[in-house]
Design a protein around this motif. Structure first.
Motif, PDB file in Angstrom:
ATOM      1  N   LEU A 113       0.817  -1.200   0.000  1.00  0.00           N
ATOM      2  CA  LEU A 113       0.000   0.000   0.000  1.00  0.00           C
ATOM      3  C   LEU A 113       0.856   1.256   0.000  1.00  0.00           C
ATOM      4  N   VAL A 114       1.926   1.247   0.793  1.00  0.00           N
ATOM      5  CA  VAL A 114       2.871   2.371   0.825  1.00  0.00           C
ATOM      6  C   VAL A 114       4.022   1.999  -0.101  1.00  0.00           C
ATOM      7  N   ARG A 115       4.198   2.779  -1.161  1.00  0.00           N
ATOM      8  CA  ARG A 115       5.161   2.428  -2.209  1.00  0.00           C
ATOM      9  C   ARG A 115       6.056   3.610  -2.527  1.00  0.00           C
ATOM     10  N   THR A 116       7.022   3.832  -1.706  1.00  0.00           N
ATOM     11  CA  THR A 116       7.958   4.919  -1.947  1.00  0.00           C
ATOM     12  C   THR A 116       9.261   4.318  -2.444  1.00  0.00           C
ATOM     13  N   LEU A 117       9.686   4.762  -3.623  1.00  0.00           N
ATOM     14  CA  LEU A 117      10.906   4.235  -4.226  1.00  0.00           C
ATOM     15  C   LEU A 117      12.004   5.284  -4.182  1.00  0.00           C
ATOM     16  N   ALA A 118      13.162   4.888  -3.688  1.00  0.00           N
ATOM     17  CA  ALA A 118      14.333   5.767  -3.717  1.00  0.00           C
ATOM     18  C   ALA A 118      14.855   5.838  -5.151  1.00  0.00           C
ATOM     19  N   ALA A 119      15.697   6.813  -5.409  1.00  0.00           N
ATOM     20  CA  ALA A 119      16.296   6.960  -6.743  1.00  0.00           C
ATOM     21  C   ALA A 119      16.991   5.653  -7.135  1.00  0.00           C
ATOM     22  N   GLY A 120      16.698   5.159  -8.335  1.00  0.00           N
ATOM     23  CA  GLY A 120      17.325   3.940  -8.835  1.00  0.00           C
ATOM     24  C   GLY A 120      16.713   2.652  -8.323  1.00  0.00           C
ATOM     25  N   GLN A 121      15.740   2.719  -7.418  1.00  0.00           N
ATOM     26  CA  GLN A 121      15.152   1.523  -6.822  1.00  0.00           C
ATOM     27  C   GLN A 121      14.063   0.946  -7.716  1.00  0.00           C
ATOM     28  N   THR A 122      13.975  -0.401  -7.735  1.00  0.00           N
ATOM     29  CA  THR A 122      12.921  -1.119  -8.447  1.00  0.00           C
ATOM     30  C   THR A 122      12.153  -1.960  -7.452  1.00  0.00           C
TER      31      THR A 122
END
Length: 174
Positions: A113-122
């Motif tokens: 539900l919470v989907r925060t991606l850091a730079a470069g993250q998949t």
């Protein structure tokens, strides 16, 4: 009186100075499953879809109002900062919008539900919809709620072989 040549030059100059006209680039908005789909800093890849009449097993069965559609996708943040991947939506052929189900109960490898991606993250996982059997377009957001821009992936209707429902194993007592 102005000559035709001068008029065309002035017209071309005026058009080039209009706001927003200088950076017009034709962008593709319809994709197929398996395509790499750019949407702002995010790149999506829809790799699989599966229809189910129920989720879970034994006494933990979950039944849909219509049918469950599980979509496996990956999202990659190609930007330089954190990006939130919003809940996604399906668009039916009649234009009706269906929101992603917010509970992943009974879903293996749920996207979350919470989907925060850091730079470069998949991040890869499954998202869940409760929808009638039909073909759809998955609406993919660029992660910026201010732009309201969407890119679409065709989700064709194809019925999958579904395993039979799991039933409790008898204990052997009579």
């Amino acid at each position: 009186m102005i000559s035709r040549k001068s008029f065309l030059i002035l017209l071309a100059l005026a058009v080039s100075l209009l706001p927003g006209c200088r950076n017009l680039v034709a962008t593709r908005t319809e994709y197929q499953m398996g395509d790499r789909v750019p949407a702002g800093p995010l790149t999506y890849n829809v790799v699989e879809k599966v229809w189910r009449s129920q989720l879970g097993e034994n006494f933990q069965l979950r039944m849909p109002e219509n049918r469950f559609l599980l979509i496996t996708l990956a999202a990659t943040n190609g930007g330089s900062g954190e990006v939130s991947v919003p809940l996604l939506q399906l668009e039916a052929p009649d234009g009706k919008i269906y929101k992603e189900v917010e509970s992943g109960e009974g879903v293996d490898n749920w996207f979350g539900l919470v989907r925060t991606l850091a730079a470069g993250q998949t991040q890869q996982g499954r998202i869940l919809f409760d929808v009638p059997l039909s073909s759809y377009r998955l609406r993919l957001s660029d992660g910026d709620s201010a732009t309201g821009r969407y890119t679409y992936v065709q989700i064709p209707l194809q019925i999958d072989d579904e395993p039979p429902p799991a039933s409790p194993i008898p204990t052997g007592k009579q």
